[in-house]
Enzyme design. Structure first.
Site, PDB file in Angstrom:
ATOM      1  N   ARG A 154     -27.892 -52.348   6.913  1.00  0.00           N
ATOM      2  CA  ARG A 154     -26.417 -51.932   5.374  1.00  0.00           C
ATOM      3  C   ARG A 154     -26.840 -50.590   4.090  1.00  0.00           C
ATOM      4  NH1 ARG A 154     -30.963 -56.090   3.483  1.00  0.00           N
ATOM      5  NH2 ARG A 154     -32.396 -54.694   4.601  1.00  0.00           N
ATOM      6  N   CYS A 263     -17.606 -54.273   6.847  1.00  0.00           N
ATOM      7  CA  CYS A 263     -18.226 -54.862   8.045  1.00  0.00           C
ATOM      8  C   CYS A 263     -17.917 -56.410   8.327  1.00  0.00           C
ATOM      9  CB  CYS A 263     -19.581 -55.105   8.671  1.00  0.00           C
ATOM     10  SG  CYS A 263     -20.116 -52.673   8.340  1.00  0.00           S
TER      11      CYS A 263
HETATM   12  C1  UGA Z   1     -23.624 -56.112   6.712  1.00  0.00           C
HETATM   13  C2  UGA Z   1     -24.828 -56.399   7.824  1.00  0.00           C
HETATM   14  O1  UGA Z   1     -25.394 -56.685   6.539  1.00  0.00           O
HETATM   15  C3  UGA Z   1     -25.508 -54.974   8.433  1.00  0.00           C
HETATM   16  O2  UGA Z   1     -26.433 -55.852   9.300  1.00  0.00           O
HETATM   17  C4  UGA Z   1     -24.922 -54.587   9.245  1.00  0.00           C
HETATM   18  O3  UGA Z   1     -25.082 -53.685  10.047  1.00  0.00           O
HETATM   19  C5  UGA Z   1     -23.052 -53.823   8.621  1.00  0.00           C
HETATM   20  O4  UGA Z   1     -22.757 -55.308   7.946  1.00  0.00           O
HETATM   21  C6  UGA Z   1     -22.168 -53.017   9.381  1.00  0.00           C
HETATM   22  O5  UGA Z   1     -21.531 -54.114  10.312  1.00  0.00           O
HETATM   23  O6  UGA Z   1     -22.910 -51.923   9.884  1.00  0.00           O
HETATM   24  P1  UGA Z   1     -22.904 -54.220   4.551  1.00  0.00           P
HETATM   25  O7  UGA Z   1     -21.560 -54.584   5.175  1.00  0.00           O
HETATM   26  O8  UGA Z   1     -23.753 -52.786   4.449  1.00  0.00           O
HETATM   27  O9  UGA Z   1     -23.870 -55.065   5.792  1.00  0.00           O
HETATM   28  O10 UGA Z   1     -23.604 -55.267   3.868  1.00  0.00           O
HETATM   29  P2  UGA Z   1     -24.611 -56.882   3.553  1.00  0.00           P
HETATM   30  O11 UGA Z   1     -25.510 -56.135   2.732  1.00  0.00           O
HETATM   31  O12 UGA Z   1     -24.852 -57.151   4.565  1.00  0.00           O
HETATM   32  O13 UGA Z   1     -23.076 -57.376   2.438  1.00  0.00           O
HETATM   33  C7  UGA Z   1     -22.059 -58.102   3.028  1.00  0.00           C
HETATM   34  C8  UGA Z   1     -21.965 -59.109   1.513  1.00  0.00           C
HETATM   35  O14 UGA Z   1     -21.669 -59.933   2.049  1.00  0.00           O
HETATM   36  C9  UGA Z   1     -21.494 -58.006   0.290  1.00  0.00           C
HETATM   37  O15 UGA Z   1     -20.110 -58.377  -0.407  1.00  0.00           O
HETATM   38  C10 UGA Z   1     -22.497 -58.667  -0.387  1.00  0.00           C
HETATM   39  O16 UGA Z   1     -21.808 -59.035  -1.730  1.00  0.00           O
HETATM   40  C11 UGA Z   1     -22.634 -60.442   0.232  1.00  0.00           C
HETATM   41  N1  UGA Z   1     -23.606 -60.746  -0.230  1.00  0.00           N
HETATM   42  C12 UGA Z   1     -24.746 -60.979   1.000  1.00  0.00           C
HETATM   43  C13 UGA Z   1     -23.544 -62.285  -0.406  1.00  0.00           C
HETATM   44  O17 UGA Z   1     -22.676 -62.355  -1.111  1.00  0.00           O
HETATM   45  N2  UGA Z   1     -24.400 -62.782  -0.522  1.00  0.00           N
HETATM   46  C14 UGA Z   1     -25.988 -62.899   0.260  1.00  0.00           C
HETATM   47  O18 UGA Z   1     -26.510 -63.331  -0.141  1.00  0.00           O
HETATM   48  C15 UGA Z   1     -26.217 -61.720   1.084  1.00  0.00           C
END
Ligand code: UGA
Length: 432
Positions: A154, A263
């Site tokens: 992430r 992603c």
């Molecule tokens: C995501 C995946 O979590 C990683 O495992 C993956 O490797 C990566 O995509 C990728 O494909 O390269 P990332 O995009 O860095 O990682 O971000 P996340 O932490 O997953 O968050 C994604 C979105 O979901 C954000 O907008 C975040 O605010 C939102 N989110 C996350 C929520 O709204 N609620 C949550 O409980 C968790």
């Protein structure tokens, strides 16, 4: 081991430097001369906690080098990781694989001894088969192996995610490459990471299915939050109550704005598009995409209600504009929809983000960037907490009030409603 990372974006740079830190010789290659020159000077093109220090350490001890010479870098490496981007195609929702295939064509003429070619980029099922076809045009099959090793890190947590992964997925159709990859990851496996070996196509799909599932989980809790708002109960109680069931798990059940980043939006679209090609309707993921696309309008409607539908000349502050905390990444951030929409309706917007000015808003009318939280709050009618940066978690809003109190809309539920309301502020949050 001698490794070559092609592409110095998030995945390539982070995994390259982490592999070097595990004792491998790593060359990170990119076409972008400017980027490589900056990296050689220790300048990191992305904001990622801890990355800069790790790059400098490994660059100094010469385990990490940077180059624009792909051919030479392939000649001297045993394992070549493809880490270039796979964005959504300009028309349609499938992944644009042109960068992957261009790299494969370049590798094709540089195979001087047995090479393992690994896709770390997120690629649709059967991309490995296509890469193999490209390489076979100039090489005997025995001279190379194409492997899928998707990355699950992430942004903002990238180094920790690489170093302590829940699992390492390696998809290969031959024993030799599996043995080499397992050896490469041995230091992480010995610290507890699960190593899973599958067919190449399965590994490709595991990555998409994982991202689509996490996106579904977030969208699910976001919709439950909508219901909680109507009933007047707290979505956080629901997340806790659900999350304690081990089959569900507590993570990724935080309600908030639409999910964003480089992603989830792209990968959910790509997996449905791949499935369509295979005549399979992934209807759950399709409705997740739709629900998430509607989410920003839903939250904007709440803003209109909060301001009694009078947006014109209202001073609105955005605390945080990136898609999540600990990154400077603006890709598919919901602020990109909300800020222009409020500006169109005549609002005057100030934003503060710990990662500074964003060129994305340079042409949006009445939007300005300020350098401190204090400046951002001065004279505001409504403060929207858009991103959950730690910098915002302990703000004492009382200290920033001169005259009329502003309203607070906390889209990340980072404050206690009781505490803020006790200070006399009108306070709104998500699903509670
Ligand atoms: C995501 C995946 O979590 C990683 O495992 C993956 O490797 C990566 O995509 C990728 O494909 O390269 P990332 O995009 O860095 O990682 O971000 P996340 O932490 O997953 O968050 C994604 C979105 O979901 C954000 O907008 C975040 O605010 C939102 N989110 C996350 C929520 O709204 N609620 C949550 O409980 C968790």
């Amino acid at each position: 081991m001698k490794l070559c990372m092609i592409g110095t974006g998030y995945v390539g740079l982070v995994s390259g430097v982490c592999f070097a830190d595990l004792g491998n010789d790593v060359v990170c290659v990119d076409k972008d001369v400017n980027k490589i020159n900056l990296l050689k000077k220790g300048k990191i093109p992305i904001y990622e906690p801890g990355l800069s220090e790790l790059v400098l350490k490994n660059y100094k001890n010469k385990r990490l080098t940077f180059s624009t010479d792909l051919k030479k870098s392939i000649y001297t490496s045993d394992v070549i990781f493809i880490c270039v981007g796979t964005p959504t195609k300009k028309s349609g929702s499938s992944a644009d694989l042109s960068q992957i295939y261009n790299v494969a064509s370049e590798i094709k003429s540089s195979v001087n001894s047995f090479k393992i070619i690994v896709t770390k980029s997120t690629v649709p099922v059967t991309t490995g088969d296509e890469i193999e076809k490209i390489l076979s045009k100039k090489n005997k099959k025995k001279n190379f192996s194409v492997v899928s090793n998707p990355e699950f890190l992430r942004e903002g947590e990238a180094i920790r995610d690489f170093t302590y992964p829940d699992r390492i997925i390696v998809g290969s159709n031959d024993i030799r490459s599996n043995r080499v990859l397992k050896n490469l990851y041995a230091p992480l496996i010995s610290k507890g990471a699960q190593y899973v070996h599958t067919e190449r196509r399965a590994a490709e799909l595991i990555k998409y299915a994982s991202n689509a599932f996490l996106a579904t989980k977030i969208t699910f809790i976001n919709e439950i939050a909508n219901l909680c708002e109507k009933i007047g109960i707290n979505v956080e109680d629901i997340s806790i109550g659900m999350g304690l069931d081990k089959r569900i798990g507590s993570r990724f059940l935080r309600a908030g704005p639409a999910y964003g980043g480089s992603c989830f939006p792209k990968d959910t679209k790509a997996i449905t598009s791949t499935a369509d090609k295979f005549k399979t309707n992934l209807s759950v993921i399709k409705s997740v995409i739709k629900s998430n696309e509607n989410r920003s309008s839903l939250l904007l409607n709440r803003v209109y209600e909060i301001l009694n539908k009078k947006i014109k000349n209202k001073k609105i502050t955005f605390l945080g504009v990136t898609f999540k905390a600990n990154t400077d990444d603006m890709r598919d951030s919901s602020s990109l929809i909300m800020i222009p929409s409020l500006s169109k309706k005549g609002a005057i917007i100030k934003y503060f983000d710990p990662t500074g000015y964003k060129k994305e808003f340079s042409r949006v009318k009445n939007v300005s960037n300020v350098n401190t939280i204090k400046e951002s709050l001065e004279g505001s009618d409504l403060v929207i907490v858009h991103t959950e940066w730690n910098d915002f978690k302990s703000i004492n809003f009382k200290n920033f009030i001169k005259g009329k109190k502003f309203i607070i809309y906390d889209m990340r539920n980072i404050y206690s409603p009781k505490k803020i309301r006790n200070q006399g502020f009108k306070y709104y949050s998500v699903g509670r």
